[in-house]
Design a protein around this motif. Structure first.
Motif, PDB file in Angstrom:
ATOM      1  N   ALA A   1       0.873  -1.179   0.000  1.00  0.00           N
ATOM      2  CA  ALA A   1       0.000   0.000   0.000  1.00  0.00           C
ATOM      3  C   ALA A   1       0.906   1.223   0.000  1.00  0.00           C
ATOM      4  O   ALA A   1       1.866   1.293   0.768  1.00  0.00           O
ATOM      5  N   GLU A   2       0.610   2.181  -0.873  1.00  0.00           N
ATOM      6  CA  GLU A   2       1.450   3.371  -1.002  1.00  0.00           C
ATOM      7  C   GLU A   2       0.588   4.623  -0.956  1.00  0.00           C
ATOM      8  O   GLU A   2      -0.508   4.645  -1.494  1.00  0.00           O
ATOM      9  N   PHE A   3       1.115   5.667  -0.332  1.00  0.00           N
ATOM     10  CA  PHE A   3       0.483   6.975  -0.349  1.00  0.00           C
ATOM     11  C   PHE A   3       1.514   8.018   0.046  1.00  0.00           C
ATOM     12  O   PHE A   3       2.556   7.695   0.620  1.00  0.00           O
TER      13      PHE A   3
ATOM     14  N   PHE B   1       4.072  -2.751   3.611  1.00  0.00           N
ATOM     15  CA  PHE B   1       4.130  -4.118   3.110  1.00  0.00           C
ATOM     16  C   PHE B   1       3.281  -4.977   4.042  1.00  0.00           C
ATOM     17  O   PHE B   1       3.534  -5.030   5.247  1.00  0.00           O
ATOM     18  N   GLU B   2       2.257  -5.614   3.473  1.00  0.00           N
ATOM     19  CA  GLU B   2       1.300  -6.398   4.262  1.00  0.00           C
ATOM     20  C   GLU B   2       1.250  -7.831   3.772  1.00  0.00           C
ATOM     21  O   GLU B   2       1.240  -8.070   2.567  1.00  0.00           O
ATOM     22  N   VAL B   3       1.207  -8.765   4.713  1.00  0.00           N
ATOM     23  CA  VAL B   3       1.037 -10.178   4.370  1.00  0.00           C
ATOM     24  C   VAL B   3      -0.015 -10.750   5.314  1.00  0.00           C
ATOM     25  O   VAL B   3       0.057 -10.569   6.534  1.00  0.00           O
ATOM     26  N   TYR B   4      -0.987 -11.450   4.719  1.00  0.00           N
ATOM     27  CA  TYR B   4      -2.053 -12.096   5.476  1.00  0.00           C
ATOM     28  C   TYR B   4      -1.992 -13.599   5.227  1.00  0.00           C
ATOM     29  O   TYR B   4      -1.552 -14.035   4.163  1.00  0.00           O
ATOM     30  N   ARG B   5      -2.438 -14.361   6.178  1.00  0.00           N
ATOM     31  CA  ARG B   5      -2.362 -15.829   6.124  1.00  0.00           C
ATOM     32  C   ARG B   5      -2.990 -16.378   4.847  1.00  0.00           C
ATOM     33  O   ARG B   5      -2.471 -17.285   4.218  1.00  0.00           O
TER      34      ARG B   5
ATOM     35  N   GLY C   1     -10.772  -0.040  10.392  1.00  0.00           N
ATOM     36  CA  GLY C   1     -10.273   0.270   9.049  1.00  0.00           C
ATOM     37  C   GLY C   1     -10.915   1.503   8.430  1.00  0.00           C
ATOM     38  O   GLY C   1     -10.219   2.400   7.944  1.00  0.00           O
ATOM     39  N   ALA C   2     -12.232   1.570   8.434  1.00  0.00           N
ATOM     40  CA  ALA C   2     -12.926   2.712   7.827  1.00  0.00           C
ATOM     41  C   ALA C   2     -12.589   4.026   8.539  1.00  0.00           C
ATOM     42  O   ALA C   2     -12.300   5.028   7.862  1.00  0.00           O
ATOM     43  N   PRO C   3     -12.572   4.063   9.875  1.00  0.00           N
ATOM     44  CA  PRO C   3     -12.177   5.321  10.527  1.00  0.00           C
ATOM     45  C   PRO C   3     -10.734   5.730  10.208  1.00  0.00           C
ATOM     46  O   PRO C   3     -10.443   6.920  10.039  1.00  0.00           O
ATOM     47  N   PHE C   4      -9.838   4.749  10.100  1.00  0.00           N
ATOM     48  CA  PHE C   4      -8.452   5.059   9.729  1.00  0.00           C
ATOM     49  C   PHE C   4      -8.416   5.694   8.345  1.00  0.00           C
ATOM     50  O   PHE C   4      -7.796   6.739   8.141  1.00  0.00           O
ATOM     51  N   ASN C   5      -9.081   5.070   7.378  1.00  0.00           N
ATOM     52  CA  ASN C   5      -9.068   5.592   6.009  1.00  0.00           C
ATOM     53  C   ASN C   5      -9.726   6.961   5.922  1.00  0.00           C
ATOM     54  O   ASN C   5      -9.266   7.834   5.176  1.00  0.00           O
ATOM     55  N   ALA C   6     -10.789   7.175   6.695  1.00  0.00           N
ATOM     56  CA  ALA C   6     -11.463   8.480   6.697  1.00  0.00           C
ATOM     57  C   ALA C   6     -10.544   9.566   7.250  1.00  0.00           C
ATOM     58  O   ALA C   6     -10.542  10.697   6.759  1.00  0.00           O
ATOM     59  N   ALA C   7      -9.755   9.235   8.261  1.00  0.00           N
ATOM     60  CA  ALA C   7      -8.811  10.200   8.831  1.00  0.00           C
ATOM     61  C   ALA C   7      -7.622  10.420   7.911  1.00  0.00           C
ATOM     62  O   ALA C   7      -7.081  11.537   7.825  1.00  0.00           O
ATOM     63  N   LEU C   8      -7.186   9.367   7.208  1.00  0.00           N
ATOM     64  CA  LEU C   8      -6.012   9.450   6.355  1.00  0.00           C
ATOM     65  C   LEU C   8      -6.268  10.217   5.057  1.00  0.00           C
ATOM     66  O   LEU C   8      -5.426  11.017   4.627  1.00  0.00           O
ATOM     67  N   THR C   9      -7.399  10.001   4.441  1.00  0.00           N
ATOM     68  CA  THR C   9      -7.672  10.525   3.101  1.00  0.00           C
ATOM     69  C   THR C   9      -7.415  12.029   2.948  1.00  0.00           C
ATOM     70  O   THR C   9      -6.756  12.432   1.985  1.00  0.00           O
ATOM     71  N   PRO C  10      -7.877  12.882   3.854  1.00  0.00           N
ATOM     72  CA  PRO C  10      -7.602  14.313   3.645  1.00  0.00           C
ATOM     73  C   PRO C  10      -6.135  14.704   3.880  1.00  0.00           C
ATOM     74  O   PRO C  10      -5.736  15.821   3.556  1.00  0.00           O
ATOM     75  N   LEU C  11      -5.341  13.778   4.415  1.00  0.00           N
ATOM     76  CA  LEU C  11      -3.935  14.072   4.733  1.00  0.00           C
ATOM     77  C   LEU C  11      -2.962  13.602   3.665  1.00  0.00           C
ATOM     78  O   LEU C  11      -1.765  13.836   3.774  1.00  0.00           O
ATOM     79  N   ILE C  12      -3.483  12.932   2.616  1.00  0.00           N
ATOM     80  CA  ILE C  12      -2.601  12.394   1.579  1.00  0.00           C
ATOM     81  C   ILE C  12      -2.919  13.011   0.219  1.00  0.00           C
ATOM     82  O   ILE C  12      -4.013  13.540   0.000  1.00  0.00           O
ATOM     83  N   GLU C  13      -1.946  12.923  -0.675  1.00  0.00           N
ATOM     84  CA  GLU C  13      -2.094  13.503  -2.011  1.00  0.00           C
ATOM     85  C   GLU C  13      -3.007  12.687  -2.912  1.00  0.00           C
ATOM     86  O   GLU C  13      -3.708  13.239  -3.758  1.00  0.00           O
ATOM     87  N   GLU C  14      -3.012  11.377  -2.744  1.00  0.00           N
ATOM     88  CA  GLU C  14      -3.840  10.494  -3.572  1.00  0.00           C
ATOM     89  C   GLU C  14      -5.286  10.504  -3.048  1.00  0.00           C
ATOM     90  O   GLU C  14      -5.542  10.932  -1.933  1.00  0.00           O
ATOM     91  N   ASP C  15      -6.203   9.982  -3.868  1.00  0.00           N
ATOM     92  CA  ASP C  15      -7.597   9.861  -3.427  1.00  0.00           C
ATOM     93  C   ASP C  15      -7.750   8.790  -2.359  1.00  0.00           C
ATOM     94  O   ASP C  15      -8.680   8.821  -1.566  1.00  0.00           O
ATOM     95  N   ALA C  16      -6.844   7.809  -2.361  1.00  0.00           N
ATOM     96  CA  ALA C  16      -6.827   6.694  -1.402  1.00  0.00           C
ATOM     97  C   ALA C  16      -5.471   6.019  -1.525  1.00  0.00           C
ATOM     98  O   ALA C  16      -4.693   6.339  -2.430  1.00  0.00           O
ATOM     99  N   SER C  17      -5.207   5.090  -0.621  1.00  0.00           N
ATOM    100  CA  SER C  17      -3.972   4.312  -0.730  1.00  0.00           C
ATOM    101  C   SER C  17      -3.961   3.573  -2.067  1.00  0.00           C
ATOM    102  O   SER C  17      -4.988   3.054  -2.501  1.00  0.00           O
ATOM    103  N   VAL C  18      -2.805   3.531  -2.704  1.00  0.00           N
ATOM    104  CA  VAL C  18      -2.645   2.793  -3.957  1.00  0.00           C
ATOM    105  C   VAL C  18      -2.183   1.387  -3.573  1.00  0.00           C
ATOM    106  O   VAL C  18      -1.133   1.225  -2.950  1.00  0.00           O
ATOM    107  N   LEU C  19      -2.978   0.395  -3.921  1.00  0.00           N
ATOM    108  CA  LEU C  19      -2.678  -0.992  -3.556  1.00  0.00           C
ATOM    109  C   LEU C  19      -2.105  -1.752  -4.738  1.00  0.00           C
ATOM    110  O   LEU C  19      -2.652  -1.709  -5.837  1.00  0.00           O
ATOM    111  N   THR C  20      -1.019  -2.463  -4.472  1.00  0.00           N
ATOM    112  CA  THR C  20      -0.417  -3.348  -5.461  1.00  0.00           C
ATOM    113  C   THR C  20      -0.372  -4.739  -4.844  1.00  0.00           C
ATOM    114  O   THR C  20       0.297  -4.949  -3.822  1.00  0.00           O
ATOM    115  N   PHE C  21      -1.110  -5.674  -5.430  1.00  0.00           N
ATOM    116  CA  PHE C  21      -1.130  -7.036  -4.922  1.00  0.00           C
ATOM    117  C   PHE C  21       0.065  -7.782  -5.514  1.00  0.00           C
ATOM    118  O   PHE C  21       0.414  -7.600  -6.684  1.00  0.00           O
ATOM    119  N   LEU C  22       0.694  -8.600  -4.695  1.00  0.00           N
ATOM    120  CA  LEU C  22       1.942  -9.260  -5.062  1.00  0.00           C
ATOM    121  C   LEU C  22       1.778 -10.777  -5.098  1.00  0.00           C
ATOM    122  O   LEU C  22       1.074 -11.345  -4.263  1.00  0.00           O
TER     123      LEU C  22
END
Length: 100
Positions: A7-9, A54-58, A72-93
């Motif tokens: 996840a990048e922002f 970098f996130e890894v789940y079972r 999760g939703a409260p974190f994203n709501a607080a983060l969104t106005p503080l970052i340049e992107e519209d949301a975290s950019v996710l790259t699945f690996l």
């Protein structure tokens, strides 16, 4: 099979400390999830406002449980106005099979 992603922002100018505080608190919660194996937070050396997580789940079920966690939703709501992107950019690996 594990579920891995990056996840990048980028924090807005002047919001770096607030973003870092938010992500530290969030990381503590995510790391307590039963299905979370890794939740490592980095900033880019050459651009300290750029955050990489970098996130890894079972497995897929553990990742879905993470997505549905109540914090999760409260974190994203607080983060969104503080970052340049519209949301975290996710790259699945996907792991690369290495033969010896």
């Amino acid at each position: 099979m594990t579920k891995s992603l990056l996840a990048e922002f980028t924090a807005r100018e002047g919001a770096e400390d607030e973003v870092a505080m938010l992500i530290r608190d969030y990381a503590e919660k995510v790391r307590e999830e039963e299905g979370n194996l890794t939740f490592d937070v980095y900033t880019k050396s050459a651009a300290p406002r750029a955050f990489w997580i970098f996130e890894v789940y079972r497995d897929e079920d553990a990742f879905r449980a993470h997505l549905n966690a109540p914090y999760g939703a409260p974190f994203n709501a607080a983060l969104t106005p503080l970052i340049e992107e519209d949301a975290s950019v996710l790259t699945f690996l996907d792991p690369l099979a290495v033969h010896r």
